[in-house]
Every structure is written in structure tokens, then in C-alpha cells.
Design an enzyme around this catalytic site. Structure first.
Site, PDB file in Angstrom:
ATOM      1  N   HIS A  57      -4.985  -3.725  -2.519  1.00  7.82           N
ATOM      2  CA  HIS A  57      -4.616  -2.697  -3.507  1.00  7.82           C
ATOM      3  C   HIS A  57      -4.450  -3.263  -4.907  1.00  7.82           C
ATOM      4  O   HIS A  57      -4.054  -2.534  -5.810  1.00  7.82           O
ATOM      5  CB  HIS A  57      -3.327  -1.996  -3.073  1.00  7.82           C
ATOM      6  CG  HIS A  57      -3.523  -1.119  -1.884  1.00  7.82           C
ATOM      7  ND1 HIS A  57      -3.868   0.205  -1.967  1.00  7.82           N
ATOM      8  CD2 HIS A  57      -3.472  -1.416  -0.559  1.00  7.82           C
ATOM      9  CE1 HIS A  57      -4.000   0.706  -0.756  1.00  7.82           C
ATOM     10  NE2 HIS A  57      -3.762  -0.259   0.119  1.00  7.82           N
ATOM     11  N   LYS A 104     -11.488   0.390  -2.156  1.00  7.19           N
ATOM     12  CA  LYS A 104     -10.523   0.934  -3.122  1.00  7.19           C
ATOM     13  C   LYS A 104     -11.114   0.794  -4.537  1.00  7.19           C
ATOM     14  O   LYS A 104     -11.926   1.622  -4.927  1.00  7.19           O
ATOM     15  CB  LYS A 104      -9.179   0.244  -2.914  1.00  7.19           C
ATOM     16  CG  LYS A 104      -8.760   0.379  -1.424  1.00  7.19           C
ATOM     17  CD  LYS A 104      -7.422  -0.119  -1.108  1.00  7.19           C
ATOM     18  CE  LYS A 104      -7.212  -0.316   0.394  1.00  7.19           C
ATOM     19  NZ  LYS A 104      -7.396   0.860   1.238  1.00  7.19           N
ATOM     20  N   SER A 146       0.793  -1.234   0.000  1.00 11.35           N
ATOM     21  CA  SER A 146       0.000   0.000   0.000  1.00 11.35           C
ATOM     22  C   SER A 146       0.822   1.281   0.000  1.00 11.35           C
ATOM     23  O   SER A 146       0.348   2.320  -0.446  1.00 11.35           O
ATOM     24  CB  SER A 146      -0.926   0.007   1.209  1.00 11.35           C
ATOM     25  OG  SER A 146      -0.184  -0.107   2.402  1.00 11.35           O
TER      26      SER A 146
HETATM   27  N1  PMP Z   1      -5.161  -4.249   3.880  1.00 14.92           N
HETATM   28  C1  PMP Z   1      -4.358  -3.354   3.266  1.00 14.92           C
HETATM   29  C2  PMP Z   1      -3.119  -3.845   2.599  1.00 14.92           C
HETATM   30  C3  PMP Z   1      -4.683  -1.995   3.257  1.00 14.92           C
HETATM   31  O1  PMP Z   1      -3.873  -1.109   2.664  1.00 14.92           O
HETATM   32  C4  PMP Z   1      -5.877  -1.574   3.901  1.00 14.92           C
HETATM   33  C5  PMP Z   1      -6.310  -0.117   3.926  1.00 14.92           C
HETATM   34  N2  PMP Z   1      -5.497   0.815   3.430  1.00 14.92           N
HETATM   35  C6  PMP Z   1      -6.665  -2.524   4.529  1.00 14.92           C
HETATM   36  C7  PMP Z   1      -6.289  -3.849   4.486  1.00 14.92           C
HETATM   37  C8  PMP Z   1      -7.924  -2.121   5.247  1.00 14.92           C
HETATM   38  O2  PMP Z   1      -8.920  -1.821   4.349  1.00 14.92           O
HETATM   39  P1  PMP Z   1     -10.113  -0.791   4.697  1.00 14.92           P
HETATM   40  O3  PMP Z   1      -9.491   0.578   4.748  1.00 14.92           O
HETATM   41  O4  PMP Z   1     -11.022  -0.947   3.567  1.00 14.92           O
HETATM   42  O5  PMP Z   1     -10.676  -1.190   6.000  1.00 14.92           O
END
Ligand code: PMP
Length: 394
Positions: free
Chosen positions: A213, A244, A185
Site C-alpha cells: 500500500h 494498487k 492496509s
Molecule cells: N499485502 C498486503 C499488505 C495487502 O493489503 C494485499 C492486498 N490487499 C496483498 C499483500 C495482496 O495483494 P494482491 O491483492 O495484489 O494479491
């Protein structure tokens, strides 16, 4: 000594920033003008720091479905999936996700965080082993810490280091869970999943991949890095998010293991929280379909990613190692990163400021992300904003 002492470093940074009139964390979006433009902290900006990869937040079909769901089912479910919170559309979305991923089982969660954290904390327990990539997302770290399993980290994206660590486990490999991400991310780099899957095949264990992602970006059907690497059969559990590429909020886990249905009755981040609102499920179902029907969205996303990556690289900035819709510019000095973030905003480009410990190294990052909805002109304006900021600091 008080409970609050540990927050003092945060309070100090916050008041320094406030004195400068800069608000990088919790910047306020006052008005959304389109899926790529908004008024943030009083500035009209191009959004280059969201995860709206396919640009579906304002898709008319998604909006119509969400509106209809509110009319038909109300604003919220007011209960957990285990109690009154399972509506017919939650089940439909689970079936659609299973079918899209060509897996037998699927669970829908209220957030991506709840999916990843919950699976990490529930699949393994005391006496088990979790081996995870050192640069894993906070949701993975939170889950594995909660699990009570023995935790071993391997060097980021280093399959040889994973090999070494699995070899040392001996018989314990039979109750070992390996966790990696698809696209990471912060830097946008991809896991070497073909190599990781080969190591898993050599020793055993189970593999969970967080494709938060990478959904909608890679692979013939957009299923992510595992599909692109041709190793989906080696991946036991895929987790991800609706926040996303699918432009809503929520999370999922898909698998061919029938035991996923048993996990449903043990996973606290699913049992003890309210289920996603009907409107969220409705727009997500449409977005999942559009993602499959419109491969041109993915093509545009990658064209934009290349355009931004090349533009930033030509400015001589230190960009991420790999072209991706997530492109991080490394700025060593924290204060310079804050200053650049602020100047970019004033010049009409909103990016994410990432400072340690959220960044994977001791450096700070200006994390940019592109969307299929950006026009080439908007990408050029983001590059021009970086160019102007760089020139002004020379
Ligand atoms: N896993 C990863 C790799 C993420 O980057 C994120 C959020 N940036 C999440 C899980 C959590 O997802 P959410 O923000 O939709 O709760």
C-alpha cells in the site's frame, strides 16, 4: 456434525443481510464510468474504496500497451514461469523493477498474495524463526503458517516490543526473519521503520517489508516507507503488488541477496501457478514508468488524502490515527456499520465495509481510500455523504 457446520455463522449473517436487501461483500460493479465512478449494486457512486491510488486504471498509454500485448502475445501465457510462462516481457519487468528499487534481483509473481505468502513460506522453514507485526495482512499470516517456522508476534508498530522479542531469541537470531508492512492496509498507519531497522541492526536477522500500500506514495522516488525513512539498506526483501498504485494485478519481490535467484526455484506460489498475462505485464511496465515520470500524481494523491481526512475529522468521526490515502472510520456497532455502508452507497459513495476478524480490532470499519484521479469536488461529495448519514442517525 458436518463439514459445513463451521460455516453456519457466516450463513446466518449473509441471510440477515439478504433479508435487508444489503450486499456489502461482493458488491457488484455493473459498469465502470471512469477510474473514480461506477454503477455498483444499481447505484451511481464515487469509488472511495478501491486501491487505485494513482488512478491509472484508464490511462491511455497503459491501455494501449495492454491491447498491443494481446495482439502480439495472446490473452494468456497458459503456463507457469518454470515451464512455458516466461515471456521476454516478464524478464524486462523484473529488470525494470530491480532498477527502480536500485536492487540487483527481482521476481515477478502472478498476484501480490502469491509474492507475500510465497516469500513468507519459503524464506523460513522448520527450525527457523519468524517475528511479525501482529496486525500483518492475511497473505503474511498464511505464508508464515505454511513455512513451519516458529512464529512470534510483536505488538503492532511497537519497536520496543520487537526489541524485547529479538533479545530473547539469543543465538536463534541468525536464522530469524522479521516481517512488517509499510502502510497498513486497514488503518493506513505507517510502520516506524527507522526504529524497526535500528532494532534489526542491534540484533541481526533479516527484514522483509510488504510495501503493497505504500508503493508510489512515499519516499523521494515513491519506493515506499523504507525509502521515506532512509533505511532501504536495512531491508533485505521488499515485496509488493501491481494491483494498487500500478492498477493491474501481480506481485514482486526485490532484493540485493543473490539467493533470491535460488528462492525462485523453491517458491511454490511462483512455480505452481500460471504467469501473469501479457497484457497485465505490458500495462504494469507502463504504469511503473508513469509513476516515475509523473510525481504530480503522488502530490494530488496526498492533497486528496488530506482533504478527505480533514473533512471526516471535522464531522467528529473516529478516523485513523495518521493521514494517509487509506482512511478508516471506526464504527463500534457492526449493525450500524452495515447501515452506514448501505446509506453511503445510496448517497453515492462506495467505501469498504470491514468487520472483525478482517479489522484489526473488535470494531467495524468503513475503510475509505483516495485516488490521485479524484477531483476535490468528488472528495467533498464523499464527505457530504458521510455528513448526511451521520445526521440521519443522530
Ligand atoms: N499485502 C498486503 C499488505 C495487502 O493489503 C494485499 C492486498 N490487499 C496483498 C499483500 C495482496 O495483494 P494482491 O491483492 O495484489 O494479491
Amino acid at each position: 456434525m458436518s463439514l459445513f457446520d463451521k460455516f453456519q455463522p457466516i450463513v446466518d449473517i449473509r441471510s440477515d443481510l439478504q433479508a435487508l436487501g444489503i450486499m456489502p461483500f461482493g458488491a457488484v460493479t455493473e459498469k465502470i464510468l471512469s477510474s473514480t465512478e461506477a454503477i455498483v449494486n444499481g447505484h451511481q457512486v464515487i469509488l472511495a474504496g478501491t486501491n487505485n491510488y494513482l488512478g491509472l486504471t484508464f490511462d491511455p498509454e497503459c491501455i494501449a500497451a495492454a491491447k498491443q500485448a494481446i495482439e502480439d502475445f495472446g490473452t494468456g501465457t497458459t503456463g507457469s514461469r518454470m515451464a512455458n510462462g516466461t515471456f521476454a516481457d516478464h524478464i524486462r519487468l523484473e529488470q525494470e523493477l530491480a532498477s527502480y528499487f536500485e536492487r540487483k534481483y527481482a521476481i515477478v509473481f502472478s498476484t501480490g498474495y502469491a509474492a507475500t505468502m510465497g516469500m513468507g513460506s519459503t524464506l523460513a522453514g522448520p527450525g527457523d524463526v519468524i517475528v511479525l507485526d501482529a496486525d500483518s495482512h492475511a497473505s503474511i499470516y498464511d505464508g508464515v503458517r505454511l513455512s513451519g517456522a516458529d512464529i512470534i508476534r510483536f505488538r503492532h508498530n511497537d519497536a520496543a516490543d520487537l526489541d524485547k522479542r529479538l533479545r530473547r531469541l539469543g543465538d536463534r537470531i541468525s536464522n530469524t526473519l522479521i516481517i512488517v508492512e509499510g502502510i497498513y492496509s486497514m488503518m493506513g498507519d505507517q510502520a516506524p521503520l527507522a526504529d524497526i531497522a535500528e532494532v534489526k541492526r542491534k540484533y541481526g536477522g533479516m527484514l522483509l517489508v510488504d510495501e503493497a500500500h505504500s508503493l508510489g506514495m512515499l519516499g523521494e522516488h515513491g519506493r515506499g516507507v523504507a525509502e521515506a525513512a532512509g533505511v532501504e539498506d536495512d531491508v533485505d526483501f521488499v515485496v509488493g503488488t501491481f494491483s494498487k498504485s500500478l492498477s493491474a494485478i501481480g506481485g514482486y519481490c526485490v532484493s540485493n541477496h543473490a539467493e533470491l535467484e535460488a528462492v525462485r526455484f523453491a517458491i511454490r506460489s511462483y512455480i505452481f501457478t500460471a504467469s501473469p498475462s501479457p497484457s497485465v505485464i505490458a500495462s504494469t511496465r507502463v504504469a511503473l514508468r508513469l509513476m516515475q515520470e509523473r510525481p504530480e500524481l503522488r502530490e494530488r494523491l496526498w492533497e486528496n488524502a488530506h482533504r478527505l481526512y480533514d473533512g471526516l475529522q471535522q464531522l467528529g468521526l473516529q478516523v485513523s490515527p495518521q493521514v494517509s490515502p487509506v482512511i478508516a472510520v471506526t464504527i463500534k456497532e457492526r449493525n450500524q456499520a452495515i447501515d452506514w455502508w448501505n446509506q453511503l452507497m445510496q448517497r453515492g459513495a462506495y467505501v469498504n465495509l470491514v468487520m472483525p476478524p478482517a479489522s484489526p480490532t473488535d470494531d467495524s470499519l468503513l475503510r475509505c481510500s483516495v485516488s490521485a484521479a479524484h477531483s476535490p469536488e468528488q472528495i467533498d461529495r464523499i464527505v457530504e455523504a458521510f455528513a448526511a448519514v451521520k445526521n440521519s442517525s443522530n
